[in-house]
Design an enzyme around this catalytic site. Sequence first.
Site, PDB file in Angstrom:
ATOM      1  CB  CYS A 114      -0.892  -0.016   1.239  1.00 55.05           C
ATOM      2  SG  CYS A 114      -1.931   1.456   1.396  1.00 55.05           S
ATOM      3  CB  CYS A 174      -0.436   2.060   5.701  1.00 55.47           C
ATOM      4  SG  CYS A 174      -1.188   0.525   5.097  1.00 55.47           S
ATOM      5  CB  CYS A 191      -5.291  -0.430   2.293  1.00 57.42           C
ATOM      6  SG  CYS A 191      -4.116  -0.922   3.581  1.00 57.42           S
ATOM      7  CB  CYS A 202      -4.307   3.105   5.795  1.00 51.17           C
ATOM      8  SG  CYS A 202      -3.975   2.913   4.024  1.00 51.17           S
ATOM      9  CB  CYS A 228      -9.149  -3.761 -11.945  1.00 52.51           C
ATOM     10  SG  CYS A 228      -8.740  -2.749 -13.356  1.00 52.51           S
TER      11      CYS A 228
END
Length: 133
Positions: free
Chosen positions: A47, A50, A96, A99, A119
Amino acid sequence: MEKIVKSDQQWQELLSNEEFQVCRQKGTERAFSGEYDGEKAEGVYTCRCCGLALFRSDTKYDSGSGWPSFYQAADGEVVAVNRDVSHGMVREEVVCARCDAHLGHVFPDGPAPTGLRYCINSLSLKLDKDKVG
């Protein structure tokens, strides 16, 4: 997993304008414009906000959609899926789990073994080539 919560101002200090627009405001990058669409290197996609490991390169495939596509997340608990009814469509938004960064969408038209196509916007990811698997 402990949630990471920051104000928009805190996220803006950490992200570029484009990254903020995609990750925090649920935007999308143009098809075929992302850094990782054609990426073939091994590693773990984390991510951008984070650093949580989200997808492994061995689950990435060329879907032809113009965005990096994966057939499964790195772990069943690293992404969450929310119903998205924006833009006159009904889709499944992928975020995510730590976060709540907007990553992209998941569709039921992917390859075996899952039949899923995550995607994902390149702007919401970072490829860590030092990690494999």
